[in-house]
Every structure is written in structure tokens, then in C-alpha cells.
Design a protein around this motif. Sequence first.
Motif, PDB file in Angstrom:
ATOM      1  N   TRP A 122       0.825  -1.213   0.000  1.00  0.00           N
ATOM      2  CA  TRP A 122       0.000   0.000   0.000  1.00  0.00           C
ATOM      3  C   TRP A 122       0.862   1.267   0.000  1.00  0.00           C
ATOM      4  CZ3 TRP A 122      -4.848   0.570  -1.281  1.00  0.00           C
ATOM      5  CH2 TRP A 122      -5.703  -0.516  -1.186  1.00  0.00           C
ATOM      6  N   MET A 125       2.194   1.735  -3.538  1.00  0.00           N
ATOM      7  CA  MET A 125       1.180   2.254  -4.456  1.00  0.00           C
ATOM      8  C   MET A 125       0.896   3.736  -4.191  1.00  0.00           C
ATOM      9  SD  MET A 125      -1.330  -1.085  -4.953  1.00  0.00           S
ATOM     10  CE  MET A 125      -2.538  -0.456  -3.884  1.00  0.00           C
ATOM     11  N   ALA A 126       0.881   4.139  -2.934  1.00  0.00           N
ATOM     12  CA  ALA A 126       0.660   5.545  -2.601  1.00  0.00           C
ATOM     13  C   ALA A 126       1.822   6.405  -3.081  1.00  0.00           C
ATOM     14  CB  ALA A 126       0.454   5.700  -1.102  1.00  0.00           C
ATOM     15  N   LYS A 128       3.804   5.712  -5.575  1.00  0.00           N
ATOM     16  CA  LYS A 128       3.758   5.732  -7.036  1.00  0.00           C
ATOM     17  C   LYS A 128       2.733   6.754  -7.529  1.00  0.00           C
ATOM     18  CE  LYS A 128       4.261   2.822 -10.859  1.00  0.00           C
ATOM     19  NZ  LYS A 128       5.372   3.285 -11.618  1.00  0.00           N
ATOM     20  N   LYS A 129       1.621   6.855  -6.819  1.00  0.00           N
ATOM     21  CA  LYS A 129       0.552   7.750  -7.264  1.00  0.00           C
ATOM     22  C   LYS A 129       0.807   9.207  -6.875  1.00  0.00           C
ATOM     23  CE  LYS A 129      -4.327   8.466  -7.304  1.00  0.00           C
ATOM     24  NZ  LYS A 129      -5.563   7.788  -7.546  1.00  0.00           N
ATOM     25  N   TYR A 130       1.276   9.438  -5.627  1.00  0.00           N
ATOM     26  CA  TYR A 130       1.335  10.810  -5.119  1.00  0.00           C
ATOM     27  C   TYR A 130       2.734  11.412  -5.062  1.00  0.00           C
ATOM     28  CZ  TYR A 130      -3.419   9.802  -3.654  1.00  0.00           C
ATOM     29  OH  TYR A 130      -4.732   9.451  -3.642  1.00  0.00           O
ATOM     30  N   TYR A 132       6.013  10.025  -6.829  1.00  0.00           N
ATOM     31  CA  TYR A 132       6.864   9.927  -8.010  1.00  0.00           C
ATOM     32  C   TYR A 132       6.256  10.699  -9.172  1.00  0.00           C
ATOM     33  CZ  TYR A 132       8.992   6.027  -5.492  1.00  0.00           C
ATOM     34  OH  TYR A 132       9.595   5.244  -4.566  1.00  0.00           O
ATOM     35  N   PRO A 134       5.305  11.418 -13.159  1.00  0.00           N
ATOM     36  CA  PRO A 134       4.914  10.469 -14.206  1.00  0.00           C
ATOM     37  C   PRO A 134       6.108  10.145 -15.110  1.00  0.00           C
ATOM     38  CG  PRO A 134       4.017  12.647 -14.654  1.00  0.00           C
ATOM     39  CD  PRO A 134       4.646  12.708 -13.295  1.00  0.00           C
TER      40      PRO A 134
END
Length: 166
Positions: A122, A125-126, A128-130, A132, A134
Motif C-alpha cells: 500500500w 502504491m501511494a 507511485k501515485k502521489y 513519483y 509520471p
Amino acid sequence: MAGKVLATRLLQCSRVQNTAGMSTYANKIGNREVVCYGMNGDPTYIDRVDFPMPAIRYKEPTADIQALREKEKGDWKKLSIDEKKALYRASFCQTFAEINAPTGEWKSIIGWALFGSSLSLWIFMAMKKYVYPPLPVTFDEEHQLAQLDRIIKLDMNPIDGINARK
């Protein structure tokens, strides 16, 4: 001769240290009886299958246990099963069957390992989304094919030698 004197003196010194060390354990073990050398020479109680004789008894002697100890000096056939069990439990905490019985500890270990794995997933994933940025546009397949075409047209890093010939 000198070696024998030295060995005698060392033995005497070690006996003095051992008796001095036992007095430091008196406040840790209380009134419990020291019955043998033990696993490492310290008067501690440990239930182990590979070393079944702990250095001290499990419980401190009470009036009931003292009476049973006096009674056990006689004929053991006169002791009841409950008295024998009480004597055993005064000396030992667990039987071999209780020591070898499964504890179910593996369930909590696997549970914590799975919890840690899911928590790290988790967090990844957080991040990666918030956190890093794009990926650049050059990572898509269209741009990679265009880059490969450009490398071939410019003849970059050509392969030379016998294998390059047809």
C-alpha cells in the motif's frame, strides 16, 4: 612442580569466585532449592527437552510441599497420584508432552508477515501515485520505435566483423 602449584591456586580462586557468584543469585531465585549444576552453571530455571534437568526447582518450598517431601522419603506406593503430581509440579513447570505441544505461534508470525507485506504494498502504491513524477513520454512504444528507426538511419554503433557480413 610449579605447574601443579599454579593449577591448585587457580582451582582455589575459581571456587572462591563460584561461591561469591552464588550469593548474587540468592535474591533472584529466592528460597528455591539448587538441585544440580544446570545448563550453563547458573542457577536458573529453563524447561528444555535437550537439557531436562534445570538447576533449581520451579517453586519455592511451602509447608505443603515440605510435608510431601518428607512423605516421599518413605514408600512411594503410599503416595496418591495427586501427591505425586504436586511433587512433580513443585520441581518442574511443564511435562515433556507440554513442552513439545504445538503453541500455534506460527500463525501470528505468518499474520504479521502478511500484514507487513500488505502495508509495504500500500505504501508503494501511494508513493507511485502521489510522490513519483509520471514517466516521460519517451517510454511509450511509439517513441521507442521512432528512436530505434533513428538509430538505424544514422548508423549508430554499427556491427563490424565477420558476423556483420551476409
